[in-house]
Design a protein around this motif. Structure first.
Motif, mmCIF file in Angstrom:
data_model
loop_
_atom_site.group_PDB
_atom_site.id
_atom_site.type_symbol
_atom_site.label_atom_id
_atom_site.label_comp_id
_atom_site.label_asym_id
_atom_site.label_seq_id
_atom_site.Cartn_x
_atom_site.Cartn_y
_atom_site.Cartn_z
ATOM 1 N N ALA A 40 0.934 -1.177 -0.090
ATOM 2 C CA ALA A 40 0.115 0.097 -0.094
ATOM 3 C C ALA A 40 0.837 1.130 0.146
ATOM 4 N N SER A 87 2.089 5.227 -0.301
ATOM 5 C CA SER A 87 1.256 6.209 -0.022
ATOM 6 C C SER A 87 1.764 7.663 -0.775
ATOM 7 N N ALA A 93 8.234 -0.730 7.304
ATOM 8 C CA ALA A 93 7.239 0.233 7.195
ATOM 9 C C ALA A 93 8.108 1.548 7.343
ATOM 10 N N THR A 125 -1.191 3.720 10.285
ATOM 11 C CA THR A 125 -2.043 4.022 9.235
ATOM 12 C C THR A 125 -1.582 3.407 7.722
ATOM 13 N N TYR A 126 -2.316 3.770 6.525
ATOM 14 C CA TYR A 126 -1.637 3.311 5.273
ATOM 15 C C TYR A 126 -2.450 3.840 4.208
ATOM 16 N N VAL A 143 -2.739 8.143 5.152
ATOM 17 C CA VAL A 143 -1.387 8.562 5.725
ATOM 18 C C VAL A 143 -1.270 10.350 5.590
ATOM 19 N N ASP A 165 3.618 4.597 8.756
ATOM 20 C CA ASP A 165 2.883 4.150 7.194
ATOM 21 C C ASP A 165 3.420 2.768 7.134
ATOM 22 N N LEU A 166 2.531 1.823 7.372
ATOM 23 C CA LEU A 166 2.599 0.350 7.010
ATOM 24 C C LEU A 166 3.440 0.018 5.750
ATOM 25 N N ARG A 167 2.916 0.336 4.815
ATOM 26 C CA ARG A 167 3.406 0.028 3.354
ATOM 27 C C ARG A 167 3.206 -1.291 2.981
ATOM 28 N N LEU A 196 0.881 -4.847 4.258
ATOM 29 C CA LEU A 196 0.205 -4.980 5.090
ATOM 30 C C LEU A 196 -0.258 -6.459 5.196
ATOM 31 N N GLU A 209 -7.918 4.218 9.211
ATOM 32 C CA GLU A 209 -7.975 3.753 8.021
ATOM 33 C C GLU A 209 -9.575 4.584 7.465
#
Length: 216
Positions: free
Chosen positions: A37, A39, A87, A100-101, A105, A123-125, A127, A151
Protein backbone atom coordinates in the motif's frame (compact mmCIF):
# COMPACT_ATOMS: atom_id res chain seq x y z
CA UNK A 1 3.74 -17.74 -8.15
CA UNK A 2 5.24 -14.48 -9.50
CA UNK A 3 2.15 -12.40 -10.15
CA UNK A 4 1.46 -8.68 -9.58
CA UNK A 5 -2.04 -7.23 -9.56
CA UNK A 6 -2.58 -3.46 -9.47
CA UNK A 7 -5.82 -2.59 -7.72
CA UNK A 8 -7.18 0.98 -7.73
CA UNK A 9 -8.93 2.38 -4.65
CA UNK A 10 -11.08 5.24 -5.94
CA UNK A 11 -12.35 6.48 -2.59
CA UNK A 12 -13.47 10.11 -2.78
CA UNK A 13 -14.23 10.10 -6.51
CA UNK A 14 -17.96 9.37 -6.48
CA UNK A 15 -17.51 6.12 -8.44
CA UNK A 16 -19.61 4.06 -6.03
CA UNK A 17 -18.78 1.06 -3.87
CA UNK A 18 -17.72 -1.19 -6.74
CA UNK A 19 -14.71 1.07 -7.37
CA UNK A 20 -14.17 2.92 -4.10
CA UNK A 21 -14.04 0.25 -1.41
CA UNK A 22 -10.76 -0.38 0.43
CA UNK A 23 -10.09 -4.13 -0.08
CA UNK A 24 -7.18 -4.41 2.37
CA UNK A 25 -9.25 -6.05 5.09
CA UNK A 26 -10.38 -8.75 2.65
CA UNK A 27 -7.17 -9.34 0.72
CA UNK A 28 -4.98 -9.72 3.82
CA UNK A 29 -7.03 -12.73 4.96
CA UNK A 30 -5.61 -14.77 2.06
CA UNK A 31 -2.51 -16.72 3.21
CA UNK A 32 0.43 -16.35 0.84
CA UNK A 33 -0.77 -13.14 -0.78
CA UNK A 34 1.40 -10.07 -0.22
CA UNK A 35 -0.39 -6.72 -0.11
CA UNK A 36 1.47 -3.44 -0.71
CA UNK A 37 0.00 0.00 0.00
CA UNK A 38 2.19 2.90 -1.22
CA UNK A 39 1.29 6.39 -0.05
CA UNK A 40 3.89 8.51 -1.88
CA UNK A 41 5.27 8.65 -5.44
CA UNK A 42 8.69 7.59 -4.12
CA UNK A 43 7.23 4.57 -2.37
CA UNK A 44 5.04 3.64 -5.32
CA UNK A 45 7.96 3.19 -7.71
CA UNK A 46 10.14 1.39 -5.16
CA UNK A 47 7.40 -0.92 -3.92
CA UNK A 48 6.12 -1.76 -7.40
CA UNK A 49 9.65 -2.66 -8.49
CA UNK A 50 10.02 -4.86 -5.41
CA UNK A 51 6.68 -6.54 -6.14
CA UNK A 52 7.75 -7.29 -9.71
CA UNK A 53 10.98 -8.86 -8.49
CA UNK A 54 9.30 -11.20 -5.98
CA UNK A 55 8.35 -14.81 -6.70
CA UNK A 56 5.15 -14.38 -4.67
CA UNK A 57 1.72 -13.08 -5.73
CA UNK A 58 1.45 -9.40 -4.78
CA UNK A 59 -1.46 -6.97 -4.85
CA UNK A 60 -0.42 -3.32 -5.16
CA UNK A 61 -3.16 -1.06 -3.82
CA UNK A 62 -3.21 2.29 -5.61
CA UNK A 63 -5.24 5.10 -4.08
CA UNK A 64 -6.45 7.66 -6.61
CA UNK A 65 -5.09 10.48 -4.43
CA UNK A 66 -1.62 9.18 -5.26
CA UNK A 67 -2.09 9.85 -8.98
CA UNK A 68 -2.36 13.61 -8.54
CA UNK A 69 0.16 13.92 -5.71
CA UNK A 70 3.72 15.18 -5.98
CA UNK A 71 6.76 14.25 -3.96
CA UNK A 72 10.36 13.18 -3.94
CA UNK A 73 11.46 10.72 -6.58
CA UNK A 74 14.85 9.27 -7.56
CA UNK A 75 14.76 10.47 -11.16
CA UNK A 76 18.22 9.06 -11.80
CA UNK A 77 17.25 5.52 -10.77
CA UNK A 78 13.70 4.43 -11.53
CA UNK A 79 14.68 0.79 -11.00
CA UNK A 80 15.29 1.19 -7.28
CA UNK A 81 13.53 -1.20 -4.86
CA UNK A 82 12.30 -0.74 -1.31
CA UNK A 83 12.83 -3.65 1.09
CA UNK A 84 10.07 -6.17 1.76
CA UNK A 85 8.37 -5.81 5.13
CA UNK A 86 9.67 -2.37 6.06
CA UNK A 87 7.29 0.32 7.32
CA UNK A 88 8.05 4.03 7.22
CA UNK A 89 7.92 6.29 10.27
CA UNK A 90 6.49 9.49 8.79
CA UNK A 91 6.65 11.40 12.06
CA UNK A 92 8.43 10.65 15.33
CA UNK A 93 6.48 11.12 18.55
CA UNK A 94 6.22 9.92 22.13
CA UNK A 95 2.55 10.10 23.20
CA UNK A 96 0.59 8.03 20.67
CA UNK A 97 1.45 5.43 18.02
CA UNK A 98 -0.74 6.31 15.02
CA UNK A 99 -0.71 3.44 12.53
CA UNK A 100 -2.11 3.98 9.05
CA UNK A 101 -1.62 3.23 5.36
CA UNK A 102 -2.47 4.19 1.79
CA UNK A 103 -4.71 7.27 1.38
CA UNK A 104 -5.06 7.88 5.13
CA UNK A 105 -1.38 8.73 5.70
CA UNK A 106 -1.65 12.38 4.64
CA UNK A 107 -4.91 13.04 6.57
CA UNK A 108 -3.35 11.41 9.63
CA UNK A 109 -0.33 13.72 9.47
CA UNK A 110 -2.63 16.71 9.01
CA UNK A 111 -4.68 15.66 12.04
CA UNK A 112 -1.55 15.41 14.17
CA UNK A 113 -0.48 18.92 13.22
CA UNK A 114 -4.01 20.21 13.77
CA UNK A 115 -4.31 18.79 17.28
CA UNK A 116 -0.73 19.24 18.45
CA UNK A 117 -0.66 15.70 19.87
CA UNK A 118 2.86 14.28 19.84
CA UNK A 119 2.00 11.21 17.77
CA UNK A 120 4.38 8.84 16.03
CA UNK A 121 2.90 8.17 12.60
CA UNK A 122 3.71 4.80 11.04
CA UNK A 123 2.93 4.18 7.37
CA UNK A 124 2.78 0.38 7.17
CA UNK A 125 3.40 0.05 3.41
CA UNK A 126 3.24 -3.78 3.67
CA UNK A 127 -0.10 -5.00 5.04
CA UNK A 128 -0.17 -8.79 4.86
CA UNK A 129 0.54 -10.92 7.90
CA UNK A 130 3.85 -12.27 6.62
CA UNK A 131 5.26 -8.89 5.55
CA UNK A 132 4.07 -6.50 8.27
CA UNK A 133 6.91 -4.67 10.04
CA UNK A 134 6.32 -5.79 13.62
CA UNK A 135 9.75 -4.60 14.70
CA UNK A 136 8.84 -0.96 13.98
CA UNK A 137 5.32 -1.28 15.36
CA UNK A 138 6.36 -2.95 18.61
CA UNK A 139 9.21 -0.50 19.23
CA UNK A 140 6.79 2.41 18.88
CA UNK A 141 4.16 0.82 21.13
CA UNK A 142 6.76 0.20 23.82
CA UNK A 143 7.63 3.89 23.66
CA UNK A 144 4.13 5.39 23.68
CA UNK A 145 1.87 2.79 25.31
CA UNK A 146 -1.07 4.07 23.25
CA UNK A 147 -2.17 2.94 19.77
CA UNK A 148 -4.59 4.49 17.28
CA UNK A 149 -5.21 2.74 13.95
CA UNK A 150 -6.65 4.98 11.22
CA UNK A 151 -8.16 3.86 7.92
CA UNK A 152 -10.61 5.38 5.47
CA UNK A 153 -12.76 2.35 4.75
CA UNK A 154 -15.87 1.04 6.53
CA UNK A 155 -15.75 -0.72 9.87
CA UNK A 156 -17.35 -3.88 8.44
CA UNK A 157 -14.40 -4.76 6.18
CA UNK A 158 -11.80 -3.11 8.39
CA UNK A 159 -8.14 -4.05 8.09
CA UNK A 160 -7.57 -2.42 11.46
CA UNK A 161 -9.78 -4.96 13.22
CA UNK A 162 -7.27 -7.75 12.66
CA UNK A 163 -4.35 -5.43 13.30
CA UNK A 164 -5.77 -4.21 16.62
CA UNK A 165 -6.33 -7.77 17.79
CA UNK A 166 -2.79 -8.77 16.88
CA UNK A 167 -1.25 -5.72 18.55
CA UNK A 168 -3.13 -6.41 21.78
CA UNK A 169 -1.87 -9.99 21.74
CA UNK A 170 1.73 -9.04 21.02
CA UNK A 171 2.02 -5.82 23.02
CA UNK A 172 -0.44 -6.28 25.89
CA UNK A 173 2.15 -5.60 28.62
CA UNK A 174 3.09 -2.26 27.04
CA UNK A 175 -0.41 -0.88 26.41
CA UNK A 176 -1.89 1.71 28.77
CA UNK A 177 -5.34 1.36 27.20
CA UNK A 178 -7.12 -0.73 24.54
CA UNK A 179 -6.12 -0.11 20.93
CA UNK A 180 -8.30 2.67 19.49
CA UNK A 181 -9.53 2.76 15.89
CA UNK A 182 -10.76 5.26 13.32
CA UNK A 183 -12.74 3.83 10.42
CA UNK A 184 -15.40 4.89 7.98
CA UNK A 185 -19.08 4.32 8.72
CA UNK A 186 -20.92 1.03 8.32
CA UNK A 187 -21.79 1.94 4.74
CA UNK A 188 -20.32 1.57 1.28
CA UNK A 189 -18.99 4.69 -0.47
CA UNK A 190 -21.83 6.16 -2.50
CA UNK A 191 -21.95 7.90 -5.87
CA UNK A 192 -23.41 10.88 -4.00
CA UNK A 193 -20.55 13.14 -2.92
CA UNK A 194 -22.36 14.09 0.28
CA UNK A 195 -23.11 10.50 1.27
CA UNK A 196 -19.62 9.36 0.31
CA UNK A 197 -18.02 12.05 2.46
CA UNK A 198 -20.19 10.93 5.37
CA UNK A 199 -19.15 7.28 4.93
CA UNK A 200 -15.39 7.82 4.63
CA UNK A 201 -13.07 8.74 7.52
CA UNK A 202 -10.66 11.66 7.16
CA UNK A 203 -8.80 14.40 9.00
CA UNK A 204 -11.67 15.36 11.32
CA UNK A 205 -12.24 11.80 12.53
CA UNK A 206 -8.54 11.23 13.24
CA UNK A 207 -8.25 14.61 14.98
CA UNK A 208 -11.24 13.82 17.18
CA UNK A 209 -9.75 10.46 18.18
CA UNK A 210 -6.37 12.01 18.96
CA UNK A 211 -8.00 14.70 21.08
CA UNK A 212 -10.03 12.13 23.00
CA UNK A 213 -6.94 10.03 23.65
CA UNK A 214 -4.91 13.03 24.83
CA UNK A 215 -7.65 14.05 27.26
CA UNK A 216 -8.14 10.58 28.70
Amino acid sequence: MPFVLRSKVAMGTGYGSQHSMDPAGVLTTAPGLRVVAPSTPFDYVGLLNTALALDDPVVVLEHVDLYTSTGEGPVDDLDYCLPVGRAAVRRNGSDVTLITYLGMVRPALQAVEQTGVDAEVIDLRWLDRASLDWETVEASVQKTGVVLIAEQGPVGTSYGAWLADEIQRRCFDHLDQPVQRVTGREASPSISKVLEAAAVAGVDEVAAALTQISEA
